[in-house]
Design a protein around this motif. Structure first.
Motif, PDB file in Angstrom:
ATOM      1  N   GLY A 165      69.389  36.834  79.622  1.00 55.99           N
ATOM      2  CA  GLY A 165      69.837  38.091  80.182  1.00 55.99           C
ATOM      3  C   GLY A 165      69.238  39.245  79.394  1.00 55.99           C
ATOM      4  O   GLY A 165      68.820  40.263  79.950  1.00 55.99           O
ATOM      5  N   ILE A 166      69.203  39.070  78.079  1.00 56.16           N
ATOM      6  CA  ILE A 166      68.550  39.984  77.152  1.00 56.16           C
ATOM      7  C   ILE A 166      67.307  39.298  76.612  1.00 56.16           C
ATOM      8  O   ILE A 166      67.277  38.077  76.443  1.00 56.16           O
ATOM      9  N   GLY A 186      65.534  44.351  74.572  1.00 54.11           N
ATOM     10  CA  GLY A 186      66.183  45.051  75.676  1.00 54.11           C
ATOM     11  C   GLY A 186      66.520  44.088  76.801  1.00 54.11           C
ATOM     12  O   GLY A 186      66.523  42.866  76.608  1.00 54.11           O
ATOM     13  N   PRO A 187      66.791  44.600  77.994  1.00 53.68           N
ATOM     14  CA  PRO A 187      67.189  43.728  79.106  1.00 53.68           C
ATOM     15  C   PRO A 187      66.025  42.876  79.597  1.00 53.68           C
ATOM     16  O   PRO A 187      64.869  43.293  79.555  1.00 53.68           O
ATOM     17  N   ALA A 188      66.358  41.675  80.071  1.00 53.54           N
ATOM     18  CA  ALA A 188      65.381  40.809  80.737  1.00 53.54           C
ATOM     19  C   ALA A 188      65.955  40.413  82.086  1.00 53.54           C
ATOM     20  O   ALA A 188      65.938  41.195  83.030  1.00 53.54           O
ATOM     21  N   MET A 192      67.304  42.325  86.504  1.00 53.10           N
ATOM     22  CA  MET A 192      66.495  41.801  87.617  1.00 53.10           C
ATOM     23  C   MET A 192      67.314  40.869  88.499  1.00 53.10           C
ATOM     24  O   MET A 192      67.218  40.915  89.731  1.00 53.10           O
ATOM     25  N   ASP A 193      68.137  40.020  87.875  1.00 54.56           N
ATOM     26  CA  ASP A 193      68.969  39.095  88.659  1.00 54.56           C
ATOM     27  C   ASP A 193      69.980  39.857  89.505  1.00 54.56           C
ATOM     28  O   ASP A 193      70.189  39.543  90.686  1.00 54.56           O
ATOM     29  N   THR A 279      60.998  45.375  81.071  1.00 56.57           N
ATOM     30  CA  THR A 279      61.093  44.246  80.140  1.00 56.57           C
ATOM     31  C   THR A 279      59.770  44.014  79.427  1.00 56.57           C
ATOM     32  O   THR A 279      59.721  43.859  78.196  1.00 56.57           O
ATOM     33  N   VAL A 280      58.684  43.990  80.193  1.00 56.89           N
ATOM     34  CA  VAL A 280      57.358  43.726  79.627  1.00 56.89           C
ATOM     35  C   VAL A 280      56.953  44.827  78.652  1.00 56.89           C
ATOM     36  O   VAL A 280      56.405  44.555  77.573  1.00 56.89           O
TER      37      VAL A 280
END
Length: 386
Positions: A165-166, A186-188, A192-193, A279-280
């Motif tokens: 999630g992160i 940060g967020p991953a 997005m989900d 995220t990237v």
């Protein structure tokens, strides 16, 4: 045969409980199992990550339900793979984080270890984060110590990237034990989900195909990236308290009110592409700001199967010839890395060895992490009492 440790992990994505049975020296996976959440429990755990009404009673019920799920899952793993219980030294159960506030010095994971011990009749090591926080640390991320033990190389710089999630990184400079550090970038998957589920009905964007169909929106990306977390220096950690769908909705309202965008850009798939690029961008920044000029980046966690995200990472890290692949290449499937890490942390506790890296968490020193809940002792026979 070496002692077996069972590791249990539920992450910020909350897509299921991952359970592994493993031994160390050398690392050997004996059995693996993922138990999916029932939707009602998942919804309640998600809700508990943010303030709401009647939290204590609701948390108590979820604490019991999650522990029962974990305990029954462990028993299923043992029975399904015919494991010898006498060889199982301990269970390392991370529990589900429902609040993480390092700025206030506290964190909370639920999934009562007492219930897990009653169901499995095995000792449970849990509550891994608070000892580090008591010593002034963030209590997260904890996996870099495991990544160092398993993946650090004598001659090649490595980064281990966990996309749950992160997103968090473990920086493993070649042949430099003291130089290891890590942090949450940060967020991953969590944003997005949530966005994908809202607009497509699917729980996640398989292979990143939907994001690949869209185009990142620069003005929105810059707004999202202006969150204060991204400008903080490590050690740092974050979670759903900072990045959640309501936060995203608020950002979208402000962005739209600015009237500085082309309305044709404002499509769900373009916003998904923007979240992926957020995220990237944070990961790229972390890698390029390290002292390691080039090396190998290995991805684990559910996001390791987002092929478009990995493609974007390869493109963004091409400048310094960083290779990007999953931890499969190192002999451990991305799905099982974190659960194995908590089996390792349980082993470190049982052997009374430190489990944190102060350079990662900011703690004042090495600490033995966790507490143990033991099974009931067997009564001694009369002959043993004489």
């Amino acid at each position: 045969m070496s002692a077996i440790y069972i590791g249990v992990m539920t992450g910020t994505s909350m897509d299921g409980v991952d359970i592994v049975a493993t031994s160390f020296d050398p690392l050997t996976l004996h059995a693996t199992l993922t138990v999916p959440f029932e939707q009602d429990l998942r919804d309640e755990l998600m809700a508990l990550t943010l303030p709401d009404d009647n939290e204590i009673d609701r948390m108590g019920k979820a604490d019991v339900a999650l522990a029962q799920m974990i305990g029954n899952g462990i028993n299923l793993l043992i029975e399904k793979h015919d494991l010898d219980r006498t060889q199982i030294k301990a269970i390392g159960s991370h529990g589900q984080t429902i609040r993480h506030r390092p700025e206030h010095g506290f964190t909370l994971q639920i999934g009562d270890p007492n219930i897990i011990t009653e169901i499995t009749q095995l000792p449970v090591v849990s509550d891994f984060r608070r000892r580090d926080m008591a010593a002034g640390g963030q209590g997260a991320p904890l996996v870099p110590a495991f990544h160092q033990a398993l993946f650090q190389h004598d001659n090649i710089h490595r980064v281990i990237l966990n996309l749950g999630g992160i997103a968090n990184v473990s920086m493993l400079p070649a042949n430099d034990v003291e130089g290891v550090y890590g942090f949450d970038t940060g967020p991953a998957n969590m944003l997005m989900d949530a966005w994908c589920h809202r607009h497509t009905g699917h729980p996640y964007d398989e292979n990143g195909d939907w994001a690949a169909y869209g185009h990142p929106i620069r003005s929105l990306l810059d707004r999202l990236h202006s969150h204060e977390y991204f400008s903080k220096e490590p050690p740092k950690s974050t979670g759903r308290e900072d990045f959640h769908i309501d936060w995203l909705d608020d950002q979208l309202i402000d962005w739209r009110n600015d009237l500085t965008y082309d309305e044709l850009e404002d499509t769900p798939e373009n916003i998904q592409a923007t979240l992926l690029k957020l995220t990237v961008r944070a990961i790229q920044k972390a890698v390029y700001r390290s002292s390691m000029e080039t090396g190998e980046l290995y991805v684990c966690g559910g996001g390791a199967y987002n092929s478009y995200l990995l493609e974007q990472l390869r493109w963004r890290l091409r400048k310094h010839n960083w290779s990007v692949q999953t931890t499969d290449a190192l002999g451990l499937a991305p799905t099982w890395v974190e659960a194995t890490a908590f089996a390792w942390l349980a082993m470190r506790f049982i052997e009374q060895l430190s489990g944190n890296l102060p350079a990662v968490t900011g703690a004042v020193g090495d600490r033995i992490l966790g507490t143990v809940t033991i099974k009931k002792k067997k009564k001694k026979k009369a002959s043993q009492l004489e």
